[in-house]
Enzyme design. Structure first.
Site, PDB file in Angstrom:
ATOM      1  N   ASP A  41      26.820  47.127  32.606  1.00  0.00           N
ATOM      2  CA  ASP A  41      26.717  46.974  34.055  1.00  0.00           C
ATOM      3  C   ASP A  41      25.257  46.679  34.379  1.00  0.00           C
ATOM      4  O   ASP A  41      24.347  47.122  33.667  1.00  0.00           O
ATOM      5  CB  ASP A  41      27.176  48.251  34.775  1.00  0.00           C
ATOM      6  CG  ASP A  41      27.557  47.993  36.224  1.00  0.00           C
ATOM      7  OD1 ASP A  41      28.757  48.050  36.547  1.00  0.00           O
ATOM      8  OD2 ASP A  41      26.648  47.710  37.042  1.00  0.00           O
ATOM      9  N   HIS A  93      48.195  37.444  39.800  1.00  0.00           N
ATOM     10  CA  HIS A  93      47.269  38.238  40.619  1.00  0.00           C
ATOM     11  C   HIS A  93      47.969  39.483  41.189  1.00  0.00           C
ATOM     12  O   HIS A  93      47.991  39.730  42.393  1.00  0.00           O
ATOM     13  CB  HIS A  93      46.707  37.392  41.763  1.00  0.00           C
ATOM     14  CG  HIS A  93      45.388  37.900  42.266  1.00  0.00           C
ATOM     15  ND1 HIS A  93      44.441  37.082  42.823  1.00  0.00           N
ATOM     16  CD2 HIS A  93      44.853  39.157  42.301  1.00  0.00           C
ATOM     17  CE1 HIS A  93      43.386  37.794  43.186  1.00  0.00           C
ATOM     18  NE2 HIS A  93      43.620  39.059  42.881  1.00  0.00           N
ATOM     19  N   ASP A 129      45.011  37.663  34.970  1.00  0.00           N
ATOM     20  CA  ASP A 129      45.716  37.953  36.223  1.00  0.00           C
ATOM     21  C   ASP A 129      45.155  37.138  37.382  1.00  0.00           C
ATOM     22  O   ASP A 129      45.731  37.132  38.460  1.00  0.00           O
ATOM     23  CB  ASP A 129      45.610  39.453  36.536  1.00  0.00           C
ATOM     24  CG  ASP A 129      46.482  39.877  37.704  1.00  0.00           C
ATOM     25  OD1 ASP A 129      47.676  39.507  37.722  1.00  0.00           O
ATOM     26  OD2 ASP A 129      45.974  40.566  38.614  1.00  0.00           O
ATOM     27  N   GLY A 132      46.660  44.799  41.911  1.00  0.00           N
ATOM     28  CA  GLY A 132      46.818  45.861  42.910  1.00  0.00           C
ATOM     29  C   GLY A 132      48.177  45.865  43.575  1.00  0.00           C
ATOM     30  O   GLY A 132      48.364  46.536  44.594  1.00  0.00           O
ATOM     31  N   GLU A 158      44.550  29.360  42.938  1.00  0.00           N
ATOM     32  CA  GLU A 158      45.819  30.080  42.967  1.00  0.00           C
ATOM     33  C   GLU A 158      46.690  29.557  44.090  1.00  0.00           C
ATOM     34  O   GLU A 158      46.181  29.149  45.148  1.00  0.00           O
ATOM     35  CB  GLU A 158      45.571  31.584  43.142  1.00  0.00           C
ATOM     36  CG  GLU A 158      44.772  32.197  41.997  1.00  0.00           C
ATOM     37  CD  GLU A 158      44.511  33.685  42.198  1.00  0.00           C
ATOM     38  OE1 GLU A 158      44.911  34.229  43.251  1.00  0.00           O
ATOM     39  OE2 GLU A 158      43.910  34.306  41.293  1.00  0.00           O
TER      40      GLU A 158
END
Length: 612
Positions: A372, A490, A455, A493, A460
């Site tokens: 990170d 996608h 994903d 979530g 898209e």
């Protein structure tokens, strides 16, 4: 040893430190204890006061035992006895006092594979003395404690939530699918005052892309005019729709560009019912006084769980085996299939999702390294590495969880793929621009990469249907024909729990901004918040002045507010935009229009709102 009245245990795998008294010796020893393969646990009993001698004929059982069939060895030792074998009371190391536990009597170790309680059967002993129960003193009188916001779903921390017009300000109760008895608590003292947007039409809300019904119901219960659509809109149609709305809610497919937002003359706030906000021109929105909110936490668990499933599926080639069997081919093989236990997972981006993935993967036996740009605290035994190159060279599985920025565009390109281990795996559940997909296709065909899970994609479809073709991305056919590659639309979530939590969280933020002007959680505005006005403050007005961040503005604003008492005020800036909020008292309703117009006439003005 401080006291035998305290519970203690020995473990056969540990080196037990014991205090010995060389002056005390006996043969056989005072205590011979068996150490069993796992643990041998002593739980001393307490008896009525009585003085015992070490030569007492009474063989009192003063220990309980945890016993397994086979013990590892017999262990003989002498425990510390003080002053004629009196035992120290708990908490005292220096002052010996006779307590209620008798001294240790002789104990004969059991023969191999024999229960120690049979070798040393209990005998009669005095009844224990029981201490009478005591009443617990009541808590000092004070405000009753309550539990609020009890939702059976995971959301990020929330703040005060307020009722629709006509309701008692400070609490909200609503019903929506999957959530029952929701309760949000607000102001501490006095009922909160319902503020009303000044000089506007009724609040109009446009929700696109099938926003979860939990959020829809919250907005409807405020009395707003809500239009709900299940898909996104083409740009020209979106421009026509957005002209008259005050609030718009979107997900990832709707693009709110500078061109679109320039037509939104009444728009005051945007709600992104997702994590990402790259579909909105944040800087232009801020320059127009339009706040943007998102849901940075609510779907983190869903994405992390999807990633775990993909790691296992890739390691076992489940996608290929499933497709083969759907086509009638029985292909039972083990070559190239692995357990994930003992493998190394490299996480790029150790934020909300990356850190949860770290915990889940470690619980399944994986070693975790992460990279990170910030120095972050590791969870569990995860280890941060200094560079992306170090992670690429050390991981068997690499999972990407970074935002879409200029720095992350093609973060994984041909060079980075070549640095990865031979036969490693790549997973991207972040943004479609992060991976150079043609380079990935080449790496998989060459055998460098053993599999991948994607994903997200650079382009898209705007809705569900047969749109994922070469017309959308020119490499689509090549990608679809690869072995051991998982392609999902996608859905990171896309769980009932995550979408319901997102609906609640973002809708709350929209309501707080519309009704109170609070910008806590805004991604493009300074975060400003004042406590709610109450019904005990009937002649108070809340002034919100969004302005250019230039010198002298605060003095000019306070000169306009100077005819009234400023009860509380807060201002903050972010880049070229500043946000001022003030509550003023002793304001007559006839003065409100003049107050608003005076602020509107300032050259620094971006947007003025007066709530009363």
């Amino acid at each position: 040893m401080a006291s035998l009245n305290n519970f203690f245990s020995f473990d056969s795998d540990l080196d037990v430190n014991r205090r010995r008294v060389s002056a005390i010796s006996s043969s056989p020893p005072l205590l011979a204890s068996s150490i069993f393969r796992k643990s041998f646990t002593f739980s001393p009993r307490t008896f009525s006061p009585r003085v015992y001698s070490i030569a007492s004929d009474s063989a009192l059982p003063i220990f309980d035992y945890t016993y397994e069939d086979k013990f590892a060895e017999h262990f003989y030792d002498s425990f510390l006895l003080e002053q004629d074998f009196g035992l120290l009371s708990p908490g005292s190391e220096d002052t010996p006092t006779i307590n209620h536990t008798p001294p240790l009597n002789l104990y004969n170790p059991p023969y191999f594979n024999e229960n120690p309680l049979r070798a040393n059967p209990p005998t009669t002993y005095p009844s224990p003395t029981m201490t009478s129960a005591k009443d617990i003193k009541p808590r000092i009188a004070g405000p009753a404690r309550t539990v609020s916001n009890s939702l059976s779903l995971s959301t990020s921390p929330t703040f005060a939530f307020h009722s629709p017009p006509g309701g008692s300000r400070g609490s909200f109760s609503g019903g929506y699918p999957g959530v029952s008895g929701a309760s949000f608590s607000g102001s501490v003292s006095g009922a909160a005052k319902q503020l009303k947007p000044f000089d506007t039409k009724d609040i109009k809300v446009l929700l696109l892309e099938n926003v979860n019904l939990a959020g829809v119901e919250i907005l409807k219960n405020q009395g707003y005019q809500v239009e709900f659509l299940k898909s996104s809109l083409p740009e020209d149609e979106l421009i026509e729709k957005i002209r008259d709305v005050h609030v718009i809610g979107i997900r990832s497919k709707t693009k709110l560009t500078e061109r679109v937002l320039s037509y939104a003359k009444h728009l005051i706030v945007i709600g992104c019912f997702c994590i990402g906000t790259n579909q909105v021109d944040l800087q232009f929105a801020a320059s127009q006084g339009i706040a943007v909110f998102n849901s940075p936490f609510s779907n983190s668990r869903s994405v992390a769980e999807l990633t775990i499933g993909e790691i296992i599926a890739l390691a076992r080639q489940l996608g290929d085996r499933s497709n083969e069997l759907h086509n009638g081919t029985w292909n039972k093989v083990s070559k190239g299939c692995w357990e994930i236990r003992g493998k190394t997972l490299g996480i790029v981006g150790y934020g909300h999702i990356g850190s949860q993935l770290s915990v889940l993967a470690e619980s399944m036996g994986m070693s975790i390294i992460y990279y990170d740009i910030l120095n972050l605290m590791s969870l569990g035994t995860a280890r941060q590495v200094p560079t992306l190159d170090d992670l690429l060279a050390g991981a068997d599985f690499i999972s990407l969880h970074v935002p879409e920025t200029p720095e992350t565009k093609n973060m994984i390109d041909a060079k980075q793929l070549e640095q990865m281990k031979d036969g490693s795996y790549l997973l991207n559940n972040s943004r479609g621009s992060v991976v150079n997909i043609p380079a990935l296709i080449h790496a998989i065909k060459s055998g460098k990469i053993a599999g991948a899970a994607l994903d997200v994609y650079p382009n898209e479809p705007a809705g569900n249907g047969d749109y994922f073709t070469n017309d959308l991305n020119p490499w689509t056919d090549d990608l679809q024909n690869l072995k051991n590659i998982i392609l999902t639309p996608h859905i990171g979530g896309s769980t009932e729990e995550a979408q319901s939590a997102i609906g609640v969280e973002v809708s709350q933020s929209l309501v707080r901004y519309v009704n109170e002007g609070t910008t806590l959680g805004a991604v493009n505005m300074p975060e400003v918040n004042l406590r709610s006005l109450t019904l005990d403050e009937p002649n108070h007005v809340r002034v919100i002045y969004i302005h250019k961040n230039v010198p002298g503005v605060l003095g000019r604003v306070n000169a306009i507010l100077g005819d009234h008492n400023v009860d509380k005020q807060m201002t903050d800036s972010r880049g070229e935009v500043a946000y001022l909020m003030a509550d003023i008292s002793d304001v007559k309703e006839a003065e409100i229009k003049h107050l608003w117009q005076s602020l509107e006439d300032l050259s620094s003005r971006i947007r003025t709102r007066v709530l009363y």
